[in-house]
Design an enzyme around this catalytic site. Structure first.
Site, PDB file in Angstrom:
ATOM      1  N   HIS A 165       0.844  -1.200   0.000  1.00 58.79           N
ATOM      2  CA  HIS A 165       0.000   0.000   0.000  1.00 58.79           C
ATOM      3  C   HIS A 165       0.873   1.241   0.000  1.00 58.79           C
ATOM      4  O   HIS A 165       2.056   1.194   0.318  1.00 58.79           O
ATOM      5  CB  HIS A 165      -0.918   0.013   1.226  1.00 58.79           C
ATOM      6  CG  HIS A 165      -0.191   0.174   2.536  1.00 58.79           C
ATOM      7  ND1 HIS A 165       0.483  -0.867   3.151  1.00 58.79           N
ATOM      8  CD2 HIS A 165      -0.016   1.256   3.345  1.00 58.79           C
ATOM      9  CE1 HIS A 165       1.034  -0.439   4.270  1.00 58.79           C
ATOM     10  NE2 HIS A 165       0.752   0.850   4.416  1.00 58.79           N
ATOM     11  N   CYS A 198      14.768  20.105 -16.338  1.00 59.41           N
ATOM     12  CA  CYS A 198      15.081  19.815 -17.743  1.00 59.41           C
ATOM     13  C   CYS A 198      16.564  20.020 -18.020  1.00 59.41           C
ATOM     14  O   CYS A 198      17.200  19.212 -18.721  1.00 59.41           O
ATOM     15  CB  CYS A 198      14.245  20.690 -18.665  1.00 59.41           C
ATOM     16  SG  CYS A 198      12.497  20.224 -18.761  1.00 59.41           S
TER      17      CYS A 198
END
Length: 346
Positions: A165, A198
């Site tokens: 979980h 990026c």
């Protein structure tokens, strides 16, 4: 000689040791197992949890009954509760507010014996779809400044129940780690016009030593300033600030990369305990008093998943100084993981 390394995303400093080459076997953990007579997360035990708030049910079975594939329920013993008002108070130099928020459990599979690493890509994608659904729902509450999804795998990582979980917590305060990342990304964007992540990904791909996986959609790497041995981060190569905006195809691609990451760790370190954390954009109503703060968020921030195996303990120096000490350079960790077959024993 050891060296200090700075994480450009978090702003933290790490001491990276490299006096000798250490082998993966030196980091194996003697896993503890919790004995559970009746698991409240198993099918047929739905009455042992609060009523579900979301479920994927392929057979269109009734809510709070067996037949589900992924099930989301409020935590039975929540750290924060959704009912009530914040009611901020100040007493001298001390500030407080009521413990308002949300605390949910995402039960990832109906099979008690299967870990997230053992699930198929389509099954992991369904778990990610549950994440997306709950983020989209809870972000509508204007009280919440951030929604944190995380997974504790193993007793040593904070999971008392062995049934696979993860959890979601909504909080009324922007967490310090999130705030530091947002500030670093905003500063870089204001200075260069580029997304910090990026630019980091382009630099890491060009270097290559810390890259573990790159399929053109997602990149997995051992961060330059890893806080602990075999720490990993998973990034979409296409710029996107918000995990909840990913479509089904993008979530399936993410599931493929996540499976690869978990299976490499499982094979190399014999299923180590770990924590992983989803870092994603805050709700856009997060700070209405700070005008302009969120305007560039879609351009400056980049969502990602951070995974930290629990292979070493934080001791006095780390607590006192804020410096983490990593005994395994990330370049070595990445090399070991690249050489591991992610499908071995699966």
């Amino acid at each position: 000689m050891s060296e200090f390394r700075k994480d450009p995303l978090k702003g933290t400093w790490v001491i990276t040791e490299n006096q000798r080459v250490r082998q993966p076997r030196e980091f194996l953990v003697d896993r503890q197992q919790t004995k559970v007579t009746t698991c409240p997360f198993c099918p047929g035990q739905e009455d042992k949890t609060p009523a579900e708030v979301f479920a994927l049910r392929p057979d269109n079975s009734a809510a709070n009954q067996p037949g589900w594939q992924v099930r989301v329920v409020p935590n039975k013993f929540p750290k924060l509760r959704i009912e009530g008002e914040l009611s901020q108070q100040t007493t001298g130099l001390n500030q407080s507010m009521h413990g308002i928020g949300a605390h949910e459990v995402i039960i990832e599979t109906a099979d008690h014996k299967r870990s997230l690493a053992q699930l198929e890509i389509t099954e992991i994608a369904d778990v990610l779809k549950a994440y997306r659904a709950r983020l989209l729902d809870l972000r509508q509450d204007p009280r919440f400044r951030y929604l944190q999804i995380f997974k504790n795998h193993g007793l040593e990582a904070g999971a008392p129940l062995p049934h696979s979980h993860s959890q979601l917590m909504a909080v009324p305060i922007t967490p310090p780690v999130t705030r530091d990342e947002l500030n670093a990304c905003r500063t870089h964007f204001n200075t260069t016009g580029n997304c910090l992540v990026c630019d980091l990904l382009a630099q890491e791909i060009a270097d290559g030593r810390r890259v573990v996986f790159n399929d053109g959609d997602f990149l997995i790497l051992a961060p330059y300033a890893s806080c602990s041995p075999f720490e990993l981060r998973l990034f979409p190569l296409e710029h996107n600030h918000d995990f909840a905006l990913q479509d089904d195809l993008e979530l399936t691609a993410c599931a493929k990369a996540l499976q690869d990451m978990l299976r490499r760790l499982h094979g190399l370190l014999q299923d180590p305990p770990y924590n992983f954390i989803l870092h994603t954009s805050p709700p856009h109503h997060a700070d209405p008093n700070n005008q302009g703060y969120w305007e560039a968020l879609p351009q400056s921030y980049h969502w990602h998943i951070e995974l930290v195996p629990r292979l070493s303990q934080i001791a006095g120096f780390e607590w006192g100084s804020g410096f983490y000490v990593n005994p395994l350079p990330p370049e070595d960790a990445a090399a070991f993981l690249r050489g591991t077959d992610p499908n071995l024993n699966f």
